[in-house]
Design a protein around this motif. Structure first.
Motif, PDB file in Angstrom:
ATOM      1  N   TYR A  91      -7.756 -28.558 -77.390  1.00 13.95           N
ATOM      2  CA  TYR A  91      -6.398 -28.184 -77.779  1.00 13.95           C
ATOM      3  C   TYR A  91      -6.302 -28.030 -79.280  1.00 13.95           C
ATOM      4  N   ALA A  94      -1.352 -28.562 -79.631  1.00 10.82           N
ATOM      5  CA  ALA A  94      -0.833 -28.732 -78.265  1.00 10.82           C
ATOM      6  C   ALA A  94      -1.032 -27.520 -77.365  1.00 10.82           C
ATOM      7  N   ARG A  95      -1.870 -26.577 -77.793  1.00  7.52           N
ATOM      8  CA  ARG A  95      -2.153 -25.412 -76.958  1.00  7.52           C
ATOM      9  C   ARG A  95      -3.662 -25.219 -76.834  1.00  7.52           C
ATOM     10  N   MET A  96      -4.097 -24.782 -75.656  1.00  6.58           N
ATOM     11  CA  MET A  96      -5.498 -24.443 -75.472  1.00  6.58           C
ATOM     12  C   MET A  96      -5.768 -23.107 -76.147  1.00  6.58           C
ATOM     13  N   ARG A  98      -7.033 -19.459 -77.065  1.00  4.95           N
ATOM     14  CA  ARG A  98      -7.332 -18.360 -76.162  1.00  4.95           C
ATOM     15  C   ARG A  98      -8.832 -18.198 -75.910  1.00  4.95           C
ATOM     16  N   THR A 124      -2.529 -28.968 -70.224  1.00  3.04           N
ATOM     17  CA  THR A 124      -1.172 -29.449 -70.502  1.00  3.04           C
ATOM     18  C   THR A 124      -0.211 -28.276 -70.334  1.00  3.04           C
ATOM     19  N   ASP A 125       0.866 -28.519 -69.579  1.00  2.00           N
ATOM     20  CA  ASP A 125       1.754 -27.395 -69.277  1.00  2.00           C
ATOM     21  C   ASP A 125       3.154 -27.913 -68.989  1.00  2.00           C
ATOM     22  N   PHE A 131       0.907 -21.070 -67.739  1.00  2.00           N
ATOM     23  CA  PHE A 131      -0.447 -21.160 -68.283  1.00  2.00           C
ATOM     24  C   PHE A 131      -1.415 -21.715 -67.248  1.00  2.00           C
ATOM     25  N   GLN A 135      -4.916 -20.087 -65.837  1.00  2.00           N
ATOM     26  CA  GLN A 135      -6.212 -20.763 -65.826  1.00  2.00           C
ATOM     27  C   GLN A 135      -6.816 -20.799 -64.420  1.00  2.00           C
ATOM     28  N   TYR A 160       7.044 -31.844 -67.616  1.00  6.75           N
ATOM     29  CA  TYR A 160       5.928 -31.484 -68.490  1.00  6.75           C
ATOM     30  C   TYR A 160       4.830 -32.523 -68.301  1.00  6.75           C
ATOM     31  N   ASN A 162       0.200 -33.185 -67.656  1.00  7.19           N
ATOM     32  CA  ASN A 162      -1.178 -32.735 -67.536  1.00  7.19           C
ATOM     33  C   ASN A 162      -1.559 -32.518 -66.087  1.00  7.19           C
TER      34      ASN A 162
END
Length: 212
Positions: A91, A94-96, A98, A124-125, A131, A135, A160, A162
């Motif tokens: 991460y 807080a974002r994976m 691209r 995490t979403d 998202f 995936q 929200y 995992n």
């Protein structure tokens, strides 16, 4: 992630593992304790995290090698079929990123996995889990067997949090029934989506690609 590993391989058998994202080395320490002799490589991009863990936490188990680097770069140079497990928890803000969420990256992970190996991804979403669906689509474009594990409230779109995705080369490789029974007994009961229920979850979703 630990539940999938526990059920996917005989107890105590050493497993060669590549961890993409190190954090506090919780999973590498757990794997070293439960499966002694497991050779493990940890790739963490943030030098400050690596230094903090070295300074504040117990020594890293001898079989765990930690290096600073980019997850995709590490996968791209890894030998084919080298790992029984690839575990991704990557991460940035807080974002994976691209470049580790695309179908091309997933294909590279598939290459470095042993034919009987398992790929695990922490995601995490937040509702409506857009998202996560992307995936799932990326993993299903490459792997023959994919499942999703999450708190049931997440699956209902109520919170929200995992979730974990698991993927393997061969159909029916993942221990889906035993996994579902195990996570249902967790203090916060979990659910597993697989086959038809995963079809419905990801219906109409296209995987992300390097191009966008």
């Amino acid at each position: 992630m630990a539940a999938v590993v526990d059920l996917a391989a005989p107890p105590g058998r050493p497993l060669a593992a590549l961890h993409l994202g190190g954090g506090a080395l919780t999973l590498p320490r757990w794997l070293a304790a439960t499966r002694p002799g497991s050779p493990q490589r940890v790739v963490e991009r943030d030098p400050a995290v690596v230094e903090l863990v070295r300074r504040e936490l117990p020594p890293t188990p001898a079989e765990v090698a930690v290096e600073i680097g980019d997850a995709r770069d590490a996968v791209s140079v890894a030998p084919s079929g080298a790992y029984d497990l690839v575990l991704a928890d990557v991460y940035r803000a807080a974002r994976m990123p691209r470049h580790v969420a695309s179908v091309e990256f997933v294909a590279e992970v598939a290459r470095v996995l042993h034919p009987d190996g398992v790929y695990l991804v922490n995601v995490t979403d937040l509702p409506p889990l857009v998202f996560s669906r992307t995936q799932v689509a990326a993993l299903r474009a490459v792997f023959a067997d994919v499942c999703l594990v999450a708190d049931r409230r997440m699956l209902r779109g109520r919170r929200y949090g995992n979730l974990v995705l698991a993927a393997a080369h061969h159909p029916d490789r993942l221990p889906v029934r035993r996994l579902a029974a195990r996570v249902a007994r967790d203090p916060v009961p979990g659910g597993v989506l697989h086959a038809a229920t995963l079809d419905a979850f990801a219906a109409g979703t296209r995987p992300a690609t390097d191009a966008g």
